[in-house]
Motif scaffolding. Structure first.
Motif, PDB file in Angstrom:
ATOM      1  N   GLU A 223     -45.945  81.730  31.522  1.00  0.00           N
ATOM      2  CA  GLU A 223     -44.645  81.162  31.859  1.00  0.00           C
ATOM      3  C   GLU A 223     -43.646  82.270  32.199  1.00  0.00           C
ATOM      4  O   GLU A 223     -42.964  82.213  33.225  1.00  0.00           O
ATOM      5  CB  GLU A 223     -44.135  80.334  30.671  1.00  0.00           C
ATOM      6  N   LEU A 227     -41.534  83.085  35.562  1.00  0.00           N
ATOM      7  CA  LEU A 227     -40.068  83.040  35.586  1.00  0.00           C
ATOM      8  C   LEU A 227     -39.446  84.336  36.088  1.00  0.00           C
ATOM      9  O   LEU A 227     -38.315  84.326  36.568  1.00  0.00           O
ATOM     10  CB  LEU A 227     -39.536  82.696  34.182  1.00  0.00           C
ATOM     11  N   GLY A 229     -40.683  85.951  38.512  1.00  0.00           N
ATOM     12  CA  GLY A 229     -40.946  86.039  39.946  1.00  0.00           C
ATOM     13  C   GLY A 229     -42.316  86.564  40.329  1.00  0.00           C
ATOM     14  O   GLY A 229     -42.497  87.086  41.427  1.00  0.00           O
ATOM     15  N   ALA A 230     -43.292  86.416  39.424  1.00  0.00           N
ATOM     16  CA  ALA A 230     -44.648  86.817  39.792  1.00  0.00           C
ATOM     17  C   ALA A 230     -45.293  85.735  40.650  1.00  0.00           C
ATOM     18  O   ALA A 230     -45.066  84.555  40.428  1.00  0.00           O
ATOM     19  CB  ALA A 230     -45.482  87.040  38.534  1.00  0.00           C
ATOM     20  N   THR A 231     -46.069  86.155  41.627  1.00  0.00           N
ATOM     21  CA  THR A 231     -46.791  85.178  42.427  1.00  0.00           C
ATOM     22  C   THR A 231     -47.969  84.663  41.613  1.00  0.00           C
ATOM     23  O   THR A 231     -48.359  85.244  40.608  1.00  0.00           O
ATOM     24  CB  THR A 231     -47.350  85.806  43.712  1.00  0.00           C
ATOM     25  N   ARG A 232     -48.533  83.552  42.088  1.00  0.00           N
ATOM     26  CA  ARG A 232     -49.667  82.959  41.399  1.00  0.00           C
ATOM     27  C   ARG A 232     -50.815  83.961  41.283  1.00  0.00           C
ATOM     28  O   ARG A 232     -51.439  84.104  40.253  1.00  0.00           O
ATOM     29  CB  ARG A 232     -50.152  81.737  42.180  1.00  0.00           C
ATOM     30  N   VAL A 315     -46.644  78.012  38.893  1.00  0.00           N
ATOM     31  CA  VAL A 315     -45.664  78.629  39.773  1.00  0.00           C
ATOM     32  C   VAL A 315     -45.870  78.042  41.158  1.00  0.00           C
ATOM     33  O   VAL A 315     -47.008  77.999  41.627  1.00  0.00           O
ATOM     34  CB  VAL A 315     -45.862  80.156  39.832  1.00  0.00           C
TER      35      VAL A 315
END
Ligand SMILES: Nc1ncnc2c1ncn2[C@@H]1O[C@H](COP(=O)(O)OP(=O)(O)O)[C@@H](O)[C@H]1O
Ligand SMILES: [Mg+2]
Lengths: 315, 235
Positions: A223, A227, A229-232, A315
């Motif tokens: 999570e 939150l 801003g990491a990509t999948r 995300v």
């Protein structure tokens, strides 16, 4: 502090390109393994145990299959002659028989030889042989077939080809026995396959649920990454590498455990299985199967992680 | 610039948590979002960093319409928004350094740059000595600072904080607010949700008051215009 908007000059990114990223992901995966010791031990242990059970099954199956294959050496086609053929004719016949696809060995048994065998068999009861001379017994040819040509149908077609040869007398090949043996083998393999797939499904179920639990235990991490801003891909990659490492480690452990099991009690279990006490014992799995176990572990870790991540990375 | 146009938001089957909200928060603004518990403050903040999407209406950040954002664009939006969560959301099995570093790792920074920047950030917040501690060994105020460091370490365009002073003592509250102000001075737009009256009255900033999902008061004053408060407290 100055009043102007002063956003930091961003340093050059060091982790661009696949390899830069890969080294980051790998070090993250290793750090995760270290920081989540308990969870990692549980996952690796589950994979190892699951693979151990599967590979014990495989070991027993491979040995039984091998043994049963050995029985099929008894599939023999015998040609009986009314009159003992001349030596030259014997050589010619042998050549023609060997030319039929599937033949692996031809042995000529002369009338004399047949009598000798009978005497050897009836040792101590020679009285039964009184009045029996060599000419009462027929001369014969004993033909062995290739391992790959012992199907009921293949034996039958071999026999029909054999009968077309001039000078061949009566042919016997224990038709019933071949049929029964082959249907036994089919049943045996079917059972093996059923049991094996049942086992595989169970293993997959247990391992993927264990991984699901361990990933659930770390859903906060997933999570937070999302939150900030990491990509999948960025979130998943270290977990997938971790899964692969855990799977490989589990597989190695299971092979070690298998070796221990093998040397402590399976090696000499041949007597127990009641077959061929001369070569007493089971043989260990061949390298190809061991490689398969390793691959199985890696796939278990990878697929288990990938499917669980799908649940928790939104995300 | 943050814009909400006729935004409504209902959680599944419930009465709307936000009801037809329209407001504009200019770039560089410092805004308090207030109202009783359950008024919809957290929900509104979540719309800004796209954890939720509105049931009706539009949310725009710097002109970009969030309702039209694809899943793969959300990470890019979030990299410009630092969020201090009400429950901090620190990872208990990682050190303070690692917790704060996450923000920069996601951006692809190199290890050495990350170390330097994080340490600098922690120093500004006065917790550089805790760099290798794990969050659970820290006091509430210290944990709050780590969460703040993680939100601010990449100098985001927008800083969002949900009840950041919730369980802090007065001294800590002052210090945390001071950090917000400094970030704001550096150009970051700051949106703070709080129901702490004292925090608001002492700050002399724009206050948006929510009640049952509606804006009932918007003491709108850009920071430039609210430089001197009634008590002569200089900003
Ligand atoms: N995840 C949720 N599911 C359902 N209802 C929720 C959820 N989160 C908040 N709510 C409801 O939405 C309303 C607004 O909540 P919230 O935005 O958390 O208010 P505040 O932050 O001002 O206390 C409340 O009535 C609350 O019960
Ligand atoms: Mg709230």
């Amino acid at each position: 502090m100055s009043n102007k908007a002063k956003h930091a000059v961003r340093p050059k990114l060091e982790q661009e390109g696949f390899f830069g990223r890969f080294s980051y992901f790998s070090s993250r995966a290793l750090a995760n393994l270290r920081q989540n010791t308990f969870v990692s031990v549980v996952t690796v242990g589950t994979i190892a145990l699951a693979l151990l059970i599967a590979s014990l099954f495989l070991l027993v199956y491979v040995n039984l299959d091998h043994m049963a294959q050995g029985w099929s050496d008894k599939v023999q086609v015998t040609v009986y002659f009314d009159k003992e053929p001349a030596p030259l004719a014997v050589t010619a016949l042998k050549g023609r028989i060997m030319n039929i696809p599937g033949a692996s060995k031809v042995v000529f048994v002369s009338q004399q030889e047949a009598e000798k065998r009978l005497r050897a068999r009836l040792k101590g009861q020679e009285s039964l042989l009184e009045g029996v001379t060599a000419d009462v017994l027929p001369a014969s040819m004993e033909i062995s077939l290739d391992r790959s040509n012992r199907d009921t149908a293949q034996v039958a077609s071999f026999v029909s080809a054999l009968k077309k040869i001039d000078g061949i007398g009566e042919v016997q090949y224990g038709e019933e026995w071949v049929k029964r043996f082959n249907s036994f083998m089919n049943l045996f393999r079917l059972m093996g396959m059923l049991l094996g797939s049942f086992l595989a499904v169970t293993v997959l179920f247990i391992v993927s649920n264990t991984i699901k639990l361990t990933i659930y235990a770390r859903k906060d991490e997933l999570e937070v990454l999302g939150l900030v801003g990491a990509t999948r891909f960025f979130i998943k990659a270290p977990f997938l590498i971790e899964g692969i490492l855990q799977g490989a480690l589990g597989a190695v452990l299971s092979v070690v455990a298998l070796l221990v099991c093998y040397y402590t009690f399976l090696k000499n279990a041949g007597n127990f299985l009641g077959v061929n006490p001369a070569s007493a014992g089971l043989s260990f799995l061949p390298p190809a199967h061991l490689a398969g176990i390793l691959l199985g572990g890696v796939l278990l870790g990878f697929i288990g992680s990938a499917t669980s991540l799908r649940r928790f990375v939104n995300v | 610039m943050i814009q909400l146009h006729n935004v409504s938001m209902s959680y599944q089957g419930d009465a709307p948590a936000l009801n037809d909200i329209t407001l504009k928060i200019p770039k560089g603004d410092f805004v308090f979002l207030t109202g009783q518990s359950g008024a919809g403050k957290s929900t509104l903040l979540k719309l800004i960093y796209a954890e939720l999407s509105p049931t009706r209406g539009q949310v725009l950040i710097d002109g970009q319409n969030l309702t039209r954002l694809s899943r793969s664009q959300i990470p890019l939006l979030r990299r410009n928004i630092g969020v201090v969560f009400q429950d901090y959301k620190l990872l208990p099995n990682r050190t303070v350094l690692e917790n704060v570093a996450i923000t920069l790792e996601v951006l692809g920074w190199g290890k050495r740059d990350i170390g330097r920047k994080v340490f600098h950030m922690l120093k500004q917040l006065g917790i550089e000595d805790k760099v290798n501690a794990t969050p659970l060994k820290l006091s509430g105020g210290q944990q709050q600072r780590v969460a703040l460091a993680r939100a601010l370490v990449n100098d985001p365009k927008i800083l969002i904080a949900d009840e950041p002073t919730g369980n802090l003592d007065d001294e800590n509250k002052e210090q945390i607010l001071e950090i917000f102000k400094e970030a704001n001075i550096r150009g970051t737009t700051v949106v703070v949700a709080t129901h702490d009256r004292r925090v608001i009255t002492n700050s002399h900033r724009r206050v948006i008051r929510l009640e049952k999902g509606r804006v009932i008061e918007d003491g709108g004053a850009a920071p430039e215009h609210a430089a001197i408060g009634e008590d002569g407290y200089e900003q």
